[in-house]
Design an enzyme around this catalytic site. Structure first.
Site, PDB file in Angstrom:
ATOM      1  N   HIS A 144       4.882  -6.881   2.114  1.00  0.00           N
ATOM      2  CA  HIS A 144       5.250  -7.259   3.386  1.00  0.00           C
ATOM      3  C   HIS A 144       4.459  -8.120   3.980  1.00  0.00           C
ATOM      4  CE1 HIS A 144       2.494  -3.675   3.686  1.00  0.00           C
ATOM      5  NE2 HIS A 144       2.250  -4.157   4.986  1.00  0.00           N
TER       6      HIS A 144
ATOM      7  N   HIS B 275       0.726  -1.244  -0.065  1.00  0.00           N
ATOM      8  CA  HIS B 275       0.124  -0.051  -0.056  1.00  0.00           C
ATOM      9  C   HIS B 275       0.895   1.312  -0.244  1.00  0.00           C
ATOM     10  CE1 HIS B 275       1.135  -0.734   4.236  1.00  0.00           C
ATOM     11  NE2 HIS B 275       0.328  -1.869   4.191  1.00  0.00           N
TER      12      HIS B 275
ATOM     13  N   CYS C 193       3.030  -1.264  15.851  1.00  0.00           N
ATOM     14  CA  CYS C 193       2.862  -0.973  14.342  1.00  0.00           C
ATOM     15  C   CYS C 193       2.329   0.520  14.283  1.00  0.00           C
ATOM     16  CB  CYS C 193       2.240  -1.778  13.501  1.00  0.00           C
ATOM     17  SG  CYS C 193       1.983  -1.164  11.841  1.00  0.00           S
TER      18      CYS C 193
END
Ligand code: MN
Length: 157
Positions: A106, A68, A120
Site C-alpha cells: 500500500h 505488514h 489512520c
C-alpha cells in the site's frame, strides 16, 4: 482551570492541527523511501488496543510503499491524491474510507496542487513494515495501473 475533565477536550486548531498534539516527522528509522509527510498521534491510550493518527502528505509527496501483518483503517480528511492497495489504484478524496488488509502492499500519493491529509487507525502493538524487494517491485510494475501509480505525479491522471 483545575477540573481534570477539561483535559479531555482538545480543540481543533487551524491547519489540521489539534491542541496539545505534536506534529512529528513521519518515521524515525532511515531506510524507507517517503517524501514530505507529517504525523500527529491523536489517540494513543493504554486502554485502547489501537492508535488514531493524522498524516499529511505535502503536494507531490508520498508515503512508504510497504506491507505488514497489521491492518490500517484510513479516512481521507483533506485534499486529493491516489491510493494503492494490493493491485488496486484509485483516486481518493475527503471522507473516502480505505481498508488495508494484512500483508498487502500500500501507498498514498498526494496531488501536485494540494496536500493529502488522512486519519489512520492502527494496532497499538504492530509488526515492522516490510519494504518491497526487486522481485516485488517487478511484479507490481507488471500491472500497468500500478506502474503508472508508482510513477506519479504526472501532470494529470
Ligand atoms: Mn502501512
Amino acid at each position: 482551570m483545575d477540573n481534570p475533565s477539561e483535559a479531555c477536550f482538545r480543540p481543533a486548531l487551524d491547519g489540521f492541527r489539534w491542541d496539545g498534539v505534536d506534529r512529528l516527522a513521519y518515521k524515525e528509522e532511515g531506510s524507507a523511501l517517503f517524501k514530505a509527510i507529517s504525523r500527529q498521534v491523536l489517540f494513543a491510550d493504554p486502554e485502547l488496543a489501537c492508535e488514531l493518527r493524522y498524516f499529511e502528505i505535502a503536494p507531490g509527496g508520498f508515503s512508504t510503499l510497504e506491507r505488514h501483518r497489521h491492518v490500517h483503517a484510513v479516512m481521507i480528511l483533506r485534499g486529493h491524491g491516489w491510493g494503492l492497495v494490493g493491485t488496486a489504484v484509485r483516486p481518493v478524496v475527503p471522507h473516502d474510507l480505505i481498508t488495508v488488509p494484512p500483508l498487502t502492499w500500500h501507498q498514498f500519493r498526494a496531488g501536485l496542487d494540494e496536500a493529502l491529509g488522512f486519519l489512520c487507525m492502527v494496532n497499538a502493538r504492530r509488526d515492522r513494515p516490510e519494504l518491497p524487494a526487486a522481485p516485488d517491485l517487478e511484479a507490481l510494475r507488471a500491472l500497468p495501473a500500478v506502474s503508472a501509480f508508482l510513477d506519479l505525479p504526472p501532470a494529470s491522471v
